[in-house]
Design a protein around this motif. Structure first.
Motif, short mmCIF file in Angstrom:
data_model
loop_
_atom_site.label_atom_id
_atom_site.label_comp_id
_atom_site.label_asym_id
_atom_site.label_seq_id
_atom_site.Cartn_x
_atom_site.Cartn_y
_atom_site.Cartn_z
N LEU A 113 0.82 -1.21 0.00
CA LEU A 113 0.00 0.00 0.00
C LEU A 113 0.85 1.26 0.00
N THR A 114 1.98 1.20 0.69
CA THR A 114 2.81 2.40 0.85
C THR A 114 4.00 2.44 -0.10
N GLY A 115 4.48 1.27 -0.52
CA GLY A 115 5.67 1.21 -1.36
C GLY A 115 6.90 1.81 -0.70
N TYR A 116 6.94 1.76 0.63
CA TYR A 116 7.96 2.49 1.37
C TYR A 116 9.30 1.75 1.50
N LYS A 117 9.23 0.45 1.74
CA LYS A 117 10.46 -0.32 1.95
C LYS A 117 10.71 -1.27 0.78
N LYS A 118 11.98 -1.43 0.42
CA LYS A 118 12.37 -2.44 -0.55
C LYS A 118 12.39 -3.80 0.16
N LYS A 119 12.22 -4.87 -0.61
CA LYS A 119 12.16 -6.19 0.02
C LYS A 119 13.43 -6.49 0.78
N LYS A 120 14.57 -6.08 0.26
CA LYS A 120 15.84 -6.35 0.95
C LYS A 120 15.88 -5.65 2.31
N ASP A 121 15.24 -4.48 2.40
CA ASP A 121 15.20 -3.77 3.67
C ASP A 121 14.28 -4.47 4.67
N ILE A 122 13.18 -5.01 4.16
CA ILE A 122 12.26 -5.77 5.02
C ILE A 122 12.95 -7.02 5.55
N LEU A 123 13.66 -7.72 4.67
CA LEU A 123 14.38 -8.92 5.09
C LEU A 123 15.45 -8.58 6.12
N ILE A 150 6.89 -8.73 14.41
CA ILE A 150 6.35 -8.56 13.05
C ILE A 150 5.51 -7.30 12.98
N ALA A 151 4.68 -7.07 13.99
CA ALA A 151 3.86 -5.86 14.01
C ALA A 151 4.73 -4.60 14.05
N PHE A 152 5.85 -4.68 14.74
CA PHE A 152 6.78 -3.55 14.79
C PHE A 152 7.37 -3.28 13.41
N ILE A 153 7.84 -4.33 12.74
CA ILE A 153 8.39 -4.17 11.39
C ILE A 153 7.34 -3.56 10.47
N ARG A 154 6.12 -4.04 10.57
CA ARG A 154 5.04 -3.51 9.74
C ARG A 154 4.83 -2.01 10.00
N ALA A 155 4.95 -1.59 11.25
CA ALA A 155 4.75 -0.18 11.59
C ALA A 155 5.82 0.72 10.96
N LEU A 156 6.98 0.14 10.65
CA LEU A 156 8.06 0.91 10.03
C LEU A 156 7.92 1.00 8.51
N CYS A 157 7.00 0.23 7.96
CA CYS A 157 6.89 0.14 6.49
C CYS A 157 5.95 1.20 5.92
N GLN A 158 6.15 2.42 6.35
CA GLN A 158 5.38 3.53 5.80
C GLN A 158 6.06 4.84 6.20
N PRO A 159 5.81 5.90 5.44
CA PRO A 159 6.25 7.22 5.91
C PRO A 159 5.35 7.65 7.05
N PHE A 160 5.90 8.38 8.03
CA PHE A 160 5.07 8.87 9.12
C PHE A 160 5.68 10.12 9.74
#
Length: 214
Positions: A113-123, A150-160
């Motif tokens: 939805l946000t396109g904020y993180k690259k997959k390598k950054d999520i990994l 996991i919920a914490f990582i998800r919270a970082l996957c957007q601009p805020f």
């Protein structure tokens, strides 16, 4: 968003109480972008309600909550979508993980939805949080502490502009709490964001600008 301003805000269920002793309820208080706040709360003082009000899915309160001096009750659904996508990230106490999805799928659902993180950054975040082996495990089979990461990582996957974390380390040991703190500080510094953390006891270690009693 530069500020979250509460003006005489009070849960309606507290309205018949004779007196309220709080740094937040029934006060005039502003949370400013770029600063870190710890809200210490006892059980039953409305901590989760505060999260719900600020995120805009409950409005059973008195008083006013403003984002940049705009009353949040005036926002349309479309405006709330944009706020939750670009300005306000929330880590709920109850996590709101999709248990039938894998750890990675839970993150991708948000990041798509946000396109904020690259997959390598999520990994890299999974690796840093010590759950790299849980990428393809259904979240329902993970421990609460693993789901919390996991919920914490998800919270970082957007601009805020602000990130709100409701008891983010309640089920983590000190080591994982320190890792979470380091990752959070790095992301917050990059975004110049404000941080609001709630706790009923153990709290994530951050250089808080202000500690408030709910």
């Amino acid at each position: 968003m530069e500020s979250i301003h509460l003006q005489q805000t009070l849960p309606q269920v507290f309205a018949d109480r004779n007196s309220i002793t709080s740094d937040i309820w029934h006060q005039d208080i502003t949370f400013s972008k770029g600063e870190m706040y710890l809200i210490e709360a006892a059980s039953g003082t409305g901590k989760s309600s505060l999260c719900s009000y600020i995120y805009g899915y409950r409005n059973d309160y008195q008083g006013i909550i403003n984002f940049d001096e705009t009353n949040i009750k005036a926002y349309t659904v479309k405006q709330w979508v944009e706020i939750r996508k670009k300005s306000l990230s929330m880590l709920f106490q109850d996590l709101r993980i999709f248990t039938e999805l894998t750890g990675l799928e839970n993150i991708q659902l948000k990041n798509n939805l946000t396109g904020y993180k690259k997959k390598k950054d999520i990994l890299a975040l999974f690796d840093a949080m010590g759950i790299e082996d849980k990428l393809n495990t259904k979240a329902g089979k993970l421990s609460y502490g693993q789901q919390q990461r996991i919920a914490f990582i998800r919270a970082l996957c957007q601009p805020f502009d602000f990130i709100f974390l409701d008891e983010p380390i309640s089920h983590l040991d000190d080591s994982n709490g320190q890792i979470m703190s380091a990752l959070l500080k790095e992301e917050v510094k990059k975004q110049g964001a404000g941080v609001i953390v709630t706790s009923i006891g153990k709290h994530i270690e951050l250089p808080y600008n202000k500690v408030l009693k709910l």
